[in-house]
Write a protein that holds these residues in place. Sequence first.
Motif, PDB file in Angstrom:
ATOM      1  N   LEU A 106     -10.008  -0.413   5.060  1.00 11.65           N
ATOM      2  CA  LEU A 106      -8.664   0.233   4.941  1.00 11.65           C
ATOM      3  C   LEU A 106      -8.493   1.698   4.914  1.00 11.65           C
ATOM      4  CD1 LEU A 106      -7.174  -2.606   2.286  1.00 11.65           C
ATOM      5  CD2 LEU A 106      -6.556  -1.972   4.739  1.00 11.65           C
TER       6      LEU A 106
ATOM      7  N   ALA B 193      -9.013   2.298   8.782  1.00 11.34           N
ATOM      8  CA  ALA B 193      -8.006   1.751   9.883  1.00 11.34           C
ATOM      9  C   ALA B 193      -6.795   2.063   9.428  1.00 11.34           C
ATOM     10  CB  ALA B 193      -8.595   0.188  10.192  1.00 11.34           C
ATOM     11  N   ARG B 194      -6.536   2.208   8.062  1.00 11.43           N
ATOM     12  CA  ARG B 194      -5.147   2.400   7.587  1.00 11.43           C
ATOM     13  C   ARG B 194      -4.893   3.726   6.967  1.00 11.43           C
ATOM     14  NH1 ARG B 194      -4.651  -0.943  10.967  1.00 11.43           N
ATOM     15  NH2 ARG B 194      -3.436  -3.061  10.762  1.00 11.43           N
TER      16      ARG B 194
ATOM     17  N   MET C  10      -5.955   4.799   4.080  1.00  8.06           N
ATOM     18  CA  MET C  10      -5.622   4.346   2.776  1.00  8.06           C
ATOM     19  C   MET C  10      -6.005   5.571   1.920  1.00  8.06           C
ATOM     20  SD  MET C  10      -6.202   1.156   0.386  1.00  8.06           S
ATOM     21  CE  MET C  10      -7.938   1.204   0.076  1.00  8.06           C
TER      22      MET C  10
ATOM     23  N   THR D 198      -0.445   0.283   0.620  1.00  4.17           N
ATOM     24  CA  THR D 198      -1.251  -0.082   1.346  1.00  4.17           C
ATOM     25  C   THR D 198      -1.734  -1.490   1.225  1.00  4.17           C
ATOM     26  OG1 THR D 198      -1.764   2.145   1.966  1.00  4.17           O
ATOM     27  CG2 THR D 198      -3.428   0.546   2.861  1.00  4.17           C
TER      28      THR D 198
ATOM     29  N   LYS E  69       0.811  -4.289   1.571  1.00  5.34           N
ATOM     30  CA  LYS E  69       1.043  -4.631   3.113  1.00  5.34           C
ATOM     31  C   LYS E  69      -0.075  -5.341   3.615  1.00  5.34           C
ATOM     32  CE  LYS E  69       3.175  -2.220   6.779  1.00  5.34           C
ATOM     33  NZ  LYS E  69       4.483  -2.847   6.703  1.00  5.34           N
ATOM     34  N   PHE E  70      -1.292  -5.039   3.188  1.00  5.34           N
ATOM     35  CA  PHE E  70      -2.530  -5.904   3.719  1.00  5.34           C
ATOM     36  C   PHE E  70      -2.368  -7.394   3.232  1.00  5.34           C
ATOM     37  CE2 PHE E  70      -6.873  -7.135   3.186  1.00  5.34           C
ATOM     38  CZ  PHE E  70      -7.389  -7.118   4.433  1.00  5.34           C
TER      39      PHE E  70
ATOM     40  N   TRP F 217      -4.516  -7.675   8.942  1.00  8.49           N
ATOM     41  CA  TRP F 217      -4.705  -6.711   9.941  1.00  8.49           C
ATOM     42  C   TRP F 217      -3.655  -6.443  10.956  1.00  8.49           C
ATOM     43  CZ3 TRP F 217      -7.767  -2.849   8.237  1.00  8.49           C
ATOM     44  CH2 TRP F 217      -8.786  -3.202   7.418  1.00  8.49           C
TER      45      TRP F 217
ATOM     46  N   ASP G 293      -0.233  -5.785  12.831  1.00  7.42           N
ATOM     47  CA  ASP G 293       0.578  -4.476  12.730  1.00  7.42           C
ATOM     48  C   ASP G 293       1.759  -4.519  13.742  1.00  7.42           C
ATOM     49  OD1 ASP G 293       0.989  -1.822  12.505  1.00  7.42           O
ATOM     50  OD2 ASP G 293      -0.105  -1.053  14.177  1.00  7.42           O
TER      51      ASP G 293
ATOM     52  N   TRP H 248      -0.256   1.757  13.661  1.00  6.70           N
ATOM     53  CA  TRP H 248      -1.525   2.068  13.790  1.00  6.70           C
ATOM     54  C   TRP H 248      -2.024   1.833  15.127  1.00  6.70           C
ATOM     55  CZ3 TRP H 248      -2.684   4.732   9.401  1.00  6.70           C
ATOM     56  CH2 TRP H 248      -1.920   4.314   8.404  1.00  6.70           C
TER      57      TRP H 248
ATOM     58  N   TYR I  77      -6.145   8.411  12.828  1.00  4.37           N
ATOM     59  CA  TYR I  77      -5.448   8.099  11.920  1.00  4.37           C
ATOM     60  C   TYR I  77      -5.411   9.356  10.879  1.00  4.37           C
ATOM     61  CZ  TYR I  77      -5.846   3.530  13.792  1.00  4.37           C
ATOM     62  OH  TYR I  77      -5.894   2.528  14.607  1.00  4.37           O
TER      63      TYR I  77
END
Length: 251
Positions: free
Chosen positions: A63, A66-67, A69, A88, A91-92, A97, A99, A104, A223
């Motif tokens: 996370l 890829a996010r 966080m 975060t 939402k996860f 994963w 989107d 993302w 990101y």
Amino acid sequence: MLHKAALSFEFFIKNILKEEFTRWMTSIKEIDNNGSTASCKSYLTIKEISELTGIGTYTLRQLTYARAMPHLLVKSRIIFDHSSIADTIAKFKEEGWNDPDKMWDVKRVQEDIRNFSSKKENQQPMIDEIIRNIIKEELAAFSEDILKQTKKSKESYYGRTILTIKEAADYFRTSTSTIYSLIKEDGMPHLKIQSRFYIVMEEAEAFLWRETAKSYATSGNVYWQRLLQRLDWEEKEREIAYQNALKRYGK
């Protein structure tokens, strides 16, 4: 017309001053009631976050990649402010994963990066924020006596929290040797009084946050490149606007 504009600007400044003074007095009361500033966070390790959320440490690390966080890298150690990652995590847990909004999507992120500068060129300078900073400095200059009366366990430097090296190590969940290393090797902001080092908590957090973003961005993570681009722009605009305000109003 010019007179009207001057009155409008004066009204604008007075409103900001009133708002900032109210906030300042509120912070004084919080120091008095709680014995510390309200901005202090309680950082957790990745293992503690895993136990708290039920998400494995491997997934938490993913996370952060890829996010993007939010977290701080204190050398190789990752620490989290739970309130900063709540969205975060939620939402996860809800979407995994997936989107659905393409927030993302790599191509979209790369396009955001390309378009960011051109969009910001037409944006007004952050004069509102800069004037607020000037006012805060003016208020801070007169606040020393009051802060001395209301502080409990922390020393205050212009409304900011001063930590000893040991306190900084405890706060950032690391060792005193790591704090010294961050100062001497990585250039973390600090104060030196005679032979003793002190850390301004807010400046150290800002430094670690930017260095964290930079470490991921330079390794090719788009990101974090998007996030760092915004941090760099905000820092640049803040400095330009601040210097312009100083010249215009003769501080």
